[in-house]
Motif scaffolding. Structure first.
Motif, PDB file in Angstrom:
ATOM      1  N   GLU A  15      -6.963   2.221  -4.643  1.00  0.00           N
ATOM      2  CA  GLU A  15      -6.340   0.817  -5.265  1.00  0.00           C
ATOM      3  C   GLU A  15      -4.785   1.156  -6.498  1.00  0.00           C
ATOM      4  O   GLU A  15      -4.224   0.580  -6.024  1.00  0.00           O
ATOM      5  CB  GLU A  15      -7.274  -0.023  -6.144  1.00  0.00           C
ATOM      6  N   ALA A  16      -4.871   2.060  -6.851  1.00  0.00           N
ATOM      7  CA  ALA A  16      -4.162   1.935  -7.656  1.00  0.00           C
ATOM      8  C   ALA A  16      -2.888   2.536  -7.009  1.00  0.00           C
ATOM      9  O   ALA A  16      -1.448   2.281  -6.976  1.00  0.00           O
ATOM     10  CB  ALA A  16      -3.899   3.037  -8.738  1.00  0.00           C
ATOM     11  N   LEU A  17      -2.957   3.255  -5.652  1.00  0.00           N
ATOM     12  CA  LEU A  17      -1.745   4.048  -5.079  1.00  0.00           C
ATOM     13  C   LEU A  17      -1.607   2.580  -4.147  1.00  0.00           C
ATOM     14  O   LEU A  17      -0.148   2.566  -3.886  1.00  0.00           O
ATOM     15  CB  LEU A  17      -2.866   5.545  -4.223  1.00  0.00           C
ATOM     16  N   PHE A  18      -1.988   1.985  -3.641  1.00  0.00           N
ATOM     17  CA  PHE A  18      -1.480   0.521  -2.810  1.00  0.00           C
ATOM     18  C   PHE A  18      -1.622  -0.381  -3.983  1.00  0.00           C
ATOM     19  O   PHE A  18       0.162  -0.622  -3.220  1.00  0.00           O
ATOM     20  CB  PHE A  18      -3.426  -0.177  -2.108  1.00  0.00           C
ATOM     21  N   ASP A  19      -1.274  -0.653  -5.176  1.00  0.00           N
ATOM     22  CA  ASP A  19      -0.910  -1.275  -5.973  1.00  0.00           C
ATOM     23  C   ASP A  19       0.488  -0.816  -6.531  1.00  0.00           C
ATOM     24  O   ASP A  19       1.770  -1.562  -6.480  1.00  0.00           O
ATOM     25  CB  ASP A  19      -1.758  -1.459  -7.889  1.00  0.00           C
ATOM     26  N   LEU A  20       0.909   0.797  -6.346  1.00  0.00           N
ATOM     27  CA  LEU A  20       2.282   1.370  -6.196  1.00  0.00           C
ATOM     28  C   LEU A  20       2.965   1.423  -5.318  1.00  0.00           C
ATOM     29  O   LEU A  20       4.708   0.933  -5.251  1.00  0.00           O
ATOM     30  CB  LEU A  20       1.957   3.292  -7.040  1.00  0.00           C
ATOM     31  N   CYS A  21       2.313   1.121  -4.090  1.00  0.00           N
ATOM     32  CA  CYS A  21       3.263   1.254  -2.933  1.00  0.00           C
ATOM     33  C   CYS A  21       3.873  -0.092  -1.992  1.00  0.00           C
ATOM     34  O   CYS A  21       4.507   0.291  -1.607  1.00  0.00           O
ATOM     35  CB  CYS A  21       2.403   2.135  -2.137  1.00  0.00           C
ATOM     36  N   PHE A  22       2.845  -0.849  -2.794  1.00  0.00           N
ATOM     37  CA  PHE A  22       3.169  -2.860  -2.445  1.00  0.00           C
ATOM     38  C   PHE A  22       3.892  -3.158  -3.127  1.00  0.00           C
ATOM     39  O   PHE A  22       2.873  -2.992  -4.137  1.00  0.00           O
ATOM     40  CB  PHE A  22       2.026  -3.177  -1.420  1.00  0.00           C
ATOM     41  N   ALA A  23       4.435  -4.130  -2.816  1.00  0.00           N
ATOM     42  CA  ALA A  23       4.631  -5.443  -3.820  1.00  0.00           C
ATOM     43  C   ALA A  23       3.273  -5.924  -4.173  1.00  0.00           C
ATOM     44  O   ALA A  23       2.498  -6.071  -3.570  1.00  0.00           O
ATOM     45  CB  ALA A  23       5.604  -6.536  -2.739  1.00  0.00           C
ATOM     46  N   PRO A  24       4.226  -6.309  -5.616  1.00  0.00           N
ATOM     47  CA  PRO A  24       2.456  -7.219  -6.199  1.00  0.00           C
ATOM     48  C   PRO A  24       2.553  -8.478  -5.477  1.00  0.00           C
ATOM     49  O   PRO A  24       3.628  -9.259  -4.657  1.00  0.00           O
ATOM     50  CB  PRO A  24       3.489  -7.669  -7.046  1.00  0.00           C
ATOM     51  N   GLY A  25       1.121  -9.167  -4.566  1.00  0.00           N
ATOM     52  CA  GLY A  25       1.005 -10.496  -4.855  1.00  0.00           C
ATOM     53  C   GLY A  25      -0.279  -9.823  -3.156  1.00  0.00           C
ATOM     54  O   GLY A  25       0.146 -10.359  -1.941  1.00  0.00           O
TER      55      GLY A  25
END
Length: 171
Positions: A15-25
């Motif tokens: 989940e942290a990797l997804f947060d890093l790679c994709f825009a907020p929201g």
């Protein structure tokens, strides 16, 4: 690089990797509404690690289209320090091959046709993702003959639970 099945203990790191790679929201996207309350397809949730450090991750979720099952691939993320090395493509090829082995004959994703076309994905004109998804970005792999209609949550359509594998897969 080692590519293995995602386990429960990997969840928050992924989940942290997804947060890093994709825009907020990112969780406001229509594809996330299809995932809410539905277990992912555990065998198709993969993590890539180099020397134990997470470098990439891919997940897949069961969905239904007019009574037909499909695996909705995504998110797919590669850590910025490993982008451009072919890791995203390796994860896509791995999930497509694994999906075929365990009976997922249709795969679906929302993405760029020029990129995913290299892996055999093509535009699905008659498959409709929830709005506001751009229809030109709805791509499929596998046998889509005669499959048309709205993509809905697997749980909402009464689909069987996601496949389970040995060990402690993501649930």
């Amino acid at each position: 690089m080692e590519l293995t099945q995602e386990l429960d203990e990997d969840w928050w790191e992924v989940e942290a990797l997804f947060d890093l790679c994709f825009a907020p929201g990112r969780e406001a996207l229509s594809s996330y509404r299809l995932r809410d309350g539905v277990d992912p397809v555990a065998e198709l949730c993969r993590v890539a690690r180099e020397d134990g450090i997470l470098s990439g991750a891919i997940r897949a979720w069961p969905v239904r289209i007019s009574g037909h099952s499909a695996a909705l691939i995504g998110p797919v993320a590669v850590h910025p320090t490993h982008q451009g090395e072919g890791l995203g493509g390796a994860m896509i090829r791995d999930v497509v091959a694994r999906g075929a082995e365990i009976g997922w004959h249709r795969m679906l994703l929302v993405g760029d046709a020029p990129y995913y076309g290299r892996f055999g994905f093509s535009r699905l004109d008659d498959v409709i993702m929830p709005p506001p998804t751009n229809p030109e970005r709805v791509l499929g792999f596998g046998d889509w003959t005669g499959v048309r209609g709205n993509v809905v949550r697997a749980a909402a359509a009464g689909a069987p639970p996601a496949h389970q594998a040995g060990g402690n897969p993501v649930s």
